[in-house]
Design a protein around this motif. Structure first.
Motif, PDB file in Angstrom:
ATOM      1  N   ALA A  29      42.013 -30.525 -43.733  1.00  0.00           N
ATOM      2  CA  ALA A  29      41.345 -31.587 -43.227  1.00  0.00           C
ATOM      3  C   ALA A  29      42.036 -32.454 -42.082  1.00  0.00           C
ATOM      4  N   ALA A  30      43.094 -32.625 -42.881  1.00  0.00           N
ATOM      5  CA  ALA A  30      44.327 -33.474 -42.243  1.00  0.00           C
ATOM      6  C   ALA A  30      44.863 -32.747 -40.913  1.00  0.00           C
ATOM      7  N   VAL A  31      45.156 -31.501 -41.009  1.00  0.00           N
ATOM      8  CA  VAL A  31      45.698 -30.858 -39.798  1.00  0.00           C
ATOM      9  C   VAL A  31      44.895 -30.667 -38.983  1.00  0.00           C
ATOM     10  N   PHE A  32      43.527 -30.111 -39.279  1.00  0.00           N
ATOM     11  CA  PHE A  32      42.414 -30.283 -38.229  1.00  0.00           C
ATOM     12  C   PHE A  32      42.100 -31.236 -37.668  1.00  0.00           C
ATOM     13  N   GLY A  33      42.109 -32.447 -38.391  1.00  0.00           N
ATOM     14  CA  GLY A  33      41.756 -33.782 -37.598  1.00  0.00           C
ATOM     15  C   GLY A  33      42.623 -34.051 -36.885  1.00  0.00           C
ATOM     16  N   ALA A  34      44.007 -34.060 -37.152  1.00  0.00           N
ATOM     17  CA  ALA A  34      45.029 -34.623 -36.238  1.00  0.00           C
ATOM     18  C   ALA A  34      45.252 -33.840 -34.800  1.00  0.00           C
ATOM     19  N   MET A  35      45.058 -32.373 -35.031  1.00  0.00           N
ATOM     20  CA  MET A  35      45.257 -31.463 -33.727  1.00  0.00           C
ATOM     21  C   MET A  35      43.994 -31.811 -33.238  1.00  0.00           C
ATOM     22  N   ASP A  36      42.774 -31.978 -33.560  1.00  0.00           N
ATOM     23  CA  ASP A  36      41.548 -31.997 -33.050  1.00  0.00           C
ATOM     24  C   ASP A  36      41.659 -33.390 -32.043  1.00  0.00           C
ATOM     25  N   GLY A  37      41.967 -34.296 -32.831  1.00  0.00           N
ATOM     26  CA  GLY A  37      41.940 -35.649 -31.989  1.00  0.00           C
ATOM     27  C   GLY A  37      43.093 -35.734 -30.999  1.00  0.00           C
ATOM     28  N   LEU A  38      44.366 -35.040 -31.128  1.00  0.00           N
ATOM     29  CA  LEU A  38      45.158 -35.049 -30.023  1.00  0.00           C
ATOM     30  C   LEU A  38      44.769 -34.276 -28.764  1.00  0.00           C
ATOM     31  N   VAL A  39      44.363 -33.062 -29.180  1.00  0.00           N
ATOM     32  CA  VAL A  39      43.728 -32.029 -27.985  1.00  0.00           C
ATOM     33  C   VAL A  39      42.480 -32.834 -27.325  1.00  0.00           C
ATOM     34  N   THR A  40      41.439 -33.304 -28.259  1.00  0.00           N
ATOM     35  CA  THR A  40      40.294 -33.936 -27.600  1.00  0.00           C
ATOM     36  C   THR A  40      40.816 -35.204 -26.676  1.00  0.00           C
ATOM     37  N   ASN A  41      41.651 -35.904 -27.151  1.00  0.00           N
ATOM     38  CA  ASN A  41      41.912 -37.221 -26.296  1.00  0.00           C
ATOM     39  C   ASN A  41      42.858 -36.821 -25.006  1.00  0.00           C
ATOM     40  N   ILE A  42      43.663 -35.842 -25.379  1.00  0.00           N
ATOM     41  CA  ILE A  42      44.519 -35.350 -24.286  1.00  0.00           C
ATOM     42  C   ILE A  42      43.809 -34.815 -23.159  1.00  0.00           C
ATOM     43  N   GLY A  43      42.825 -34.074 -23.548  1.00  0.00           N
ATOM     44  CA  GLY A  43      41.885 -33.572 -22.565  1.00  0.00           C
ATOM     45  C   GLY A  43      41.141 -34.505 -21.844  1.00  0.00           C
ATOM     46  N   LEU A  44      40.505 -35.583 -22.696  1.00  0.00           N
ATOM     47  CA  LEU A  44      39.731 -36.550 -22.108  1.00  0.00           C
ATOM     48  C   LEU A  44      40.463 -37.478 -20.795  1.00  0.00           C
ATOM     49  N   VAL A  45      41.716 -37.665 -21.372  1.00  0.00           N
ATOM     50  CA  VAL A  45      42.828 -38.666 -20.564  1.00  0.00           C
ATOM     51  C   VAL A  45      43.064 -37.646 -19.298  1.00  0.00           C
ATOM     52  N   ALA A  46      43.210 -36.333 -19.624  1.00  0.00           N
ATOM     53  CA  ALA A  46      43.526 -35.455 -18.378  1.00  0.00           C
ATOM     54  C   ALA A  46      42.096 -35.485 -17.473  1.00  0.00           C
ATOM     55  N   GLY A  47      41.035 -35.277 -18.152  1.00  0.00           N
ATOM     56  CA  GLY A  47      39.942 -35.254 -17.190  1.00  0.00           C
ATOM     57  C   GLY A  47      39.551 -36.354 -16.407  1.00  0.00           C
ATOM     58  N   ALA A 227      44.398 -29.347 -21.584  1.00  0.00           N
ATOM     59  CA  ALA A 227      44.317 -30.374 -20.682  1.00  0.00           C
ATOM     60  C   ALA A 227      44.288 -29.874 -19.386  1.00  0.00           C
ATOM     61  N   GLY A 228      44.876 -28.634 -18.998  1.00  0.00           N
ATOM     62  CA  GLY A 228      44.743 -28.111 -17.629  1.00  0.00           C
ATOM     63  C   GLY A 228      43.324 -27.958 -17.325  1.00  0.00           C
ATOM     64  N   ALA A 229      42.568 -27.492 -18.167  1.00  0.00           N
ATOM     65  CA  ALA A 229      41.065 -26.964 -17.568  1.00  0.00           C
ATOM     66  C   ALA A 229      40.455 -28.342 -17.536  1.00  0.00           C
ATOM     67  N   THR A 230      40.532 -29.373 -18.269  1.00  0.00           N
ATOM     68  CA  THR A 230      39.856 -30.636 -18.253  1.00  0.00           C
ATOM     69  C   THR A 230      40.278 -31.548 -16.825  1.00  0.00           C
ATOM     70  N   TYR A 231      41.606 -31.272 -16.665  1.00  0.00           N
ATOM     71  CA  TYR A 231      42.015 -31.985 -15.485  1.00  0.00           C
ATOM     72  C   TYR A 231      41.391 -31.167 -14.281  1.00  0.00           C
ATOM     73  N   LEU A 232      41.371 -30.080 -14.273  1.00  0.00           N
ATOM     74  CA  LEU A 232      40.608 -29.294 -13.091  1.00  0.00           C
ATOM     75  C   LEU A 232      39.187 -29.706 -13.009  1.00  0.00           C
ATOM     76  N   VAL A 233      38.611 -29.988 -14.075  1.00  0.00           N
ATOM     77  CA  VAL A 233      37.276 -30.502 -13.865  1.00  0.00           C
ATOM     78  C   VAL A 233      37.100 -31.612 -13.680  1.00  0.00           C
ATOM     79  N   GLY A 234      38.055 -32.734 -13.936  1.00  0.00           N
ATOM     80  CA  GLY A 234      37.851 -33.833 -13.288  1.00  0.00           C
ATOM     81  C   GLY A 234      38.410 -34.154 -11.931  1.00  0.00           C
ATOM     82  N   LEU A 235      39.075 -33.197 -11.519  1.00  0.00           N
ATOM     83  CA  LEU A 235      39.623 -33.271 -10.253  1.00  0.00           C
ATOM     84  C   LEU A 235      38.648 -32.982  -9.229  1.00  0.00           C
ATOM     85  N   LEU A 236      37.919 -31.750  -9.761  1.00  0.00           N
ATOM     86  CA  LEU A 236      36.626 -31.116  -8.950  1.00  0.00           C
ATOM     87  C   LEU A 236      35.345 -32.282  -8.805  1.00  0.00           C
ATOM     88  N   ILE A 237      35.152 -32.899 -10.014  1.00  0.00           N
ATOM     89  CA  ILE A 237      34.048 -33.689  -9.920  1.00  0.00           C
ATOM     90  C   ILE A 237      34.325 -34.989  -9.365  1.00  0.00           C
TER      91      ILE A 237
END
Length: 243
Positions: A29-47, A227-237
């Motif tokens: 749960a700890a590893v999954f939570g930390a990884m998910d939190g990092l990837v989720t918010n890196i994606g949001l920031v990039a987007g 992050a790359g995928a969400t950045y492209l989405v944010g850039l296009l939108i």
């Protein structure tokens, strides 16, 4: 006959004989939570950053994602672990009833399991017979052999939920740190997030046989993909809205 270990050897063995948590409790749960939190918010920031959002919008989006994600992860972990425990308890009741109604057949079944593990037929039969003298032990051995779980060592849903909540929050906060301290450039948040991804991935190698470099690089690549995928989405939108 094997000689009993001496006091010094036994003490050394007891001090060294520790295993990591692999039963699905706090570690997963700890590893999954930390990884998910990092990837989720890196994606949001990039987007949102790719869409042209300013520092305040990035912070708002990141904090909203952190809070929502942490509660979602915690509730999901609690429900999944609690449901798993209830399923094991149900199987224990089923097995206990089977042993009560068909004791000889269940004993023979356990003996066959021991044979498949490599024991001789005679030894397997003797062990199964000895185990079945204690109904509680018989149930435990059948569940362990048939389902691969120990019914007396169920993970705590509260531990899983709290571990997930805290670690998701920490992971989600990492890419926001530069913006909280006044930075406005998107690359600063992505850089700190990348360091966090690599560092956390490397840390997980302590619980596995993989090298820290492989574990860290693998997690960094996973985060870069998101992050790359969400950045492209944010850039296009963002371009579409501004035009």
């Amino acid at each position: 006959m094997t000689e009993a270990p001496g006091a010094a050897e036994f003490a050394e063995h007891t001090g060294d004989h520790h295993h990591a948590d692999v039963s699905g409790g706090w570690l997963r749960a700890a590893v999954f939570g930390a990884m998910d939190g990092l990837v989720t918010n890196i994606g949001l920031v990039a987007g949102v950053g790719g869409g042209g959002a300013d520092r305040h919008i990035i912070i708002l989006t990141g904090m909203a994602g952190l809070v929502a994600g942490a509660f979602s992860m915690a509730l999901g972990e609690f429900a999944s672990v609690d449901t798993q425990n209830e399923a094991v308890e149900h199987e224990v009741a089923v097995e206990r009833d089977e042993i009560r109604r068909h004791p000889e057949a269940e004993q023979a079944e356990l003996a066959r399991m021991y044979e498949r593990m490599g024991l001789s037929p005679e030894t397997a039969a003797a062990v199964a017979r000895d185990v079945h003298r204690n109904p509680d032990l018989a149930v435990r051995m059948h569940i362990t052999q048939e389902l691969g779980v120990d019914p007396e060592d169920n993970p705590s849903p509260w531990v899983a939920a709290i571990s997930s909540f805290l670690c998701f929050s920490v992971g989600g906060l990492i890419p926001l740190i530069p913006f909280l301290f006044g930075a406005s450039a998107l690359w600063t948040g992505l850089l700190v997030g990348a360091i966090g991804l690599f560092g956390l991935g490397a840390l997980t190698s302590r619980f596995t046989q993989r090298s820290w470099l492989f574990a860290g690089t693998r997690q960094l690549l996973f985060g870069a993909l998101a992050a790359g995928a969400t950045y492209l989405v944010g850039l296009l939108i963002g371009v579409g809205v501004s035009g």
